[in-house]
Design a protein around this motif. Structure first.
Motif, PDB file in Angstrom:
ATOM      1  N   GLY A   1       9.529   6.273 -13.163  1.00  0.00           N
ATOM      2  CA  GLY A   1      10.794   6.934 -13.427  1.00  0.00           C
ATOM      3  C   GLY A   1      11.303   7.540 -12.141  1.00  0.00           C
ATOM      4  N   PRO A   2      12.614   7.797 -12.028  1.00  0.00           N
ATOM      5  CA  PRO A   2      13.136   8.376 -10.799  1.00  0.00           C
ATOM      6  C   PRO A   2      12.829   9.865 -10.691  1.00  0.00           C
TER       7      PRO A   2
ATOM      8  N   ALA B   1      12.676   1.699 -12.554  1.00  0.00           N
ATOM      9  CA  ALA B   1      12.151   0.973 -13.718  1.00  0.00           C
ATOM     10  C   ALA B   1      11.483  -0.331 -13.292  1.00  0.00           C
ATOM     11  N   GLY B   2      12.076  -1.001 -12.306  1.00  0.00           N
ATOM     12  CA  GLY B   2      11.485  -2.235 -11.814  1.00  0.00           C
ATOM     13  C   GLY B   2      10.134  -2.026 -11.160  1.00  0.00           C
TER      14      GLY B   2
ATOM     15  N   ALA C   1      21.787   2.490 -10.061  1.00  0.00           N
ATOM     16  CA  ALA C   1      20.926   1.499  -9.425  1.00  0.00           C
ATOM     17  C   ALA C   1      19.553   2.084  -9.131  1.00  0.00           C
ATOM     18  N   GLY C   2      19.512   3.349  -8.701  1.00  0.00           N
ATOM     19  CA  GLY C   2      18.228   3.995  -8.449  1.00  0.00           C
ATOM     20  C   GLY C   2      17.357   4.044  -9.691  1.00  0.00           C
TER      21      GLY C   2
ATOM     22  N   PRO D   1       0.808  -1.222   0.000  1.00  0.00           N
ATOM     23  CA  PRO D   1       0.000   0.000   0.000  1.00  0.00           C
ATOM     24  C   PRO D   1       0.840   1.269   0.000  1.00  0.00           C
ATOM     25  N   THR D   2       2.129   1.117   0.137  1.00  0.00           N
ATOM     26  CA  THR D   2       3.053   2.252   0.206  1.00  0.00           C
ATOM     27  C   THR D   2       3.270   2.878  -1.167  1.00  0.00           C
ATOM     28  N   ARG D   3       3.291   4.190  -1.204  1.00  0.00           N
ATOM     29  CA  ARG D   3       3.729   4.917  -2.404  1.00  0.00           C
ATOM     30  C   ARG D   3       5.248   4.997  -2.361  1.00  0.00           C
ATOM     31  N   VAL D   4       5.909   4.369  -3.321  1.00  0.00           N
ATOM     32  CA  VAL D   4       7.373   4.331  -3.356  1.00  0.00           C
ATOM     33  C   VAL D   4       7.873   5.240  -4.470  1.00  0.00           C
ATOM     34  N   VAL D   5       8.708   6.203  -4.095  1.00  0.00           N
ATOM     35  CA  VAL D   5       9.331   7.115  -5.053  1.00  0.00           C
ATOM     36  C   VAL D   5      10.838   6.932  -4.946  1.00  0.00           C
TER      37      VAL D   5
END
Length: 288
Positions: A253-254, A248-249, A242-243, A223-227
């Motif tokens: 986009g970063p 991408a995974g 790596a970031g 449920p987490t928004r990951v940026v």
């Protein structure tokens, strides 16, 4: 400067120390600032930009005030993630927002993969997860060589190699080991071995942090928004590359943040990033 409340917490194999800077509305989620092996002292400047909310910092196990009790030579991101879970649950403030840098970002990814309900938004800044890179075999071997050098020769030669690896622009060639080893003296590092082997970066975390494989399926399902964030000035460096791959995974986009790998620093450890601009970018992401 906000008052700092310091607490200790027993975990499996370590006693953890964490700090709480109370502030802002009780309705705003606390902000947990995480590094590894960087301890809480590295976040003083960044925390000063978020006095409108409660800020949590901590010392990872084996670093500064968080003393290991198990005698283990290495620590995995999963163990660090369990420590983070314990701290969040001890604070008892519901889902938190997390800004995590470098090895701390790796550990926070492991936390969200296992306990996403504890984190509302994660901003993972330049996680050095080498297995996501196309040149993973050579890069992992270079990272393993840093630890081997530390165990064999001590801090100076190993840290010189670490600096060279972390600041290198572009992929690692298959014959990277044929390159001349950097001189510790060139970086102002000691050339004599003092016999100690308790450095958390070079010994405890070096292989396990860089060797972590993100669980993208679990991260996407959380449920987490990951940026994932990367530095504007660190393009081409291992953690930046790596970031980009971690983002991408996740199918995103970063976010590009000001400055470099330590862009949030305001003189801590003698390093000066762009903390005001960095904090502004972080706030915009957290409020986005």
């Amino acid at each position: 400067m906000a008052e700092i409340d310091t607490h200790t917490l027993d975990a499996t194999g370590a006693t953890l120390t964490y700090d709480i800077r109370p502030g802002g509305s009780p309705m705003a989620p606390p902000l947990f600032l995480i590094g590894s092996p960087m301890d809480a002292s590295g976040f003083g400047t960044l925390a000063s930009h978020f006095t409108d909310r409660t800020v949590i910092t901590y010392d990872p196990r084996g670093v500064a005030r968080s003393v290991r009790t198990d005698g283990a030579a290495e620590t995995t991101p999963e163990e660090h993630a369990d420590d983070l879970r314990r701290v969040i649950e001890a604070v008892g403030a519901g889902p938190v927002d997390v800004f995590a840098s470098s090895g701390g970002a790796v550990n926070a990814l492991a936390l969200v993969a296992r306990h996403g309900d504890l984190v509302r938004t994660l901003v993972a800044h330049e996680p050095p997860t080498v297995p996501v890179l196309p040149d993973r075999e050579a890069a992992l071997a270079a990272c393993a060589d840093v630890r081997a050098t530390y165990l064999r020769e001590g801090m100076g030669p190993a840290m010189a190699k670490f600096i060279a690896i972390s600041s290198r622009k572009g992929p690692f060639p298959a014959n990277w080991a044929d390159e001349p080893a950097p001189s510790p003296a060139a970086f102002g590092l000691p050339t004599e071995d003092d016999g100690s082997r308790d450095d958390a970066l070079l010994g405890q975390n070096m292989r396990t942090c860089t060797g972590y494989v993100p669980d993208f399926e679990a991260l996407r399902a959380a449920p987490t928004r990951v940026v994932v964030a990367v530095g504007a000035e660190s393009e081409g460096e291992l953690a930046h590359r790596a970031g980009v791959e971690v983002a991408a995974g996740l199918g995103t986009g970063p976010a590009v943040f000001p400055s470099n790998h330590g862009g949030f620093l305001g003189g801590e450890y003698g390093q000066q990033g762009a903390p005001t601009e960095f904090a502004k970018a972080l706030r915009e992401v957290l409020e986005g």
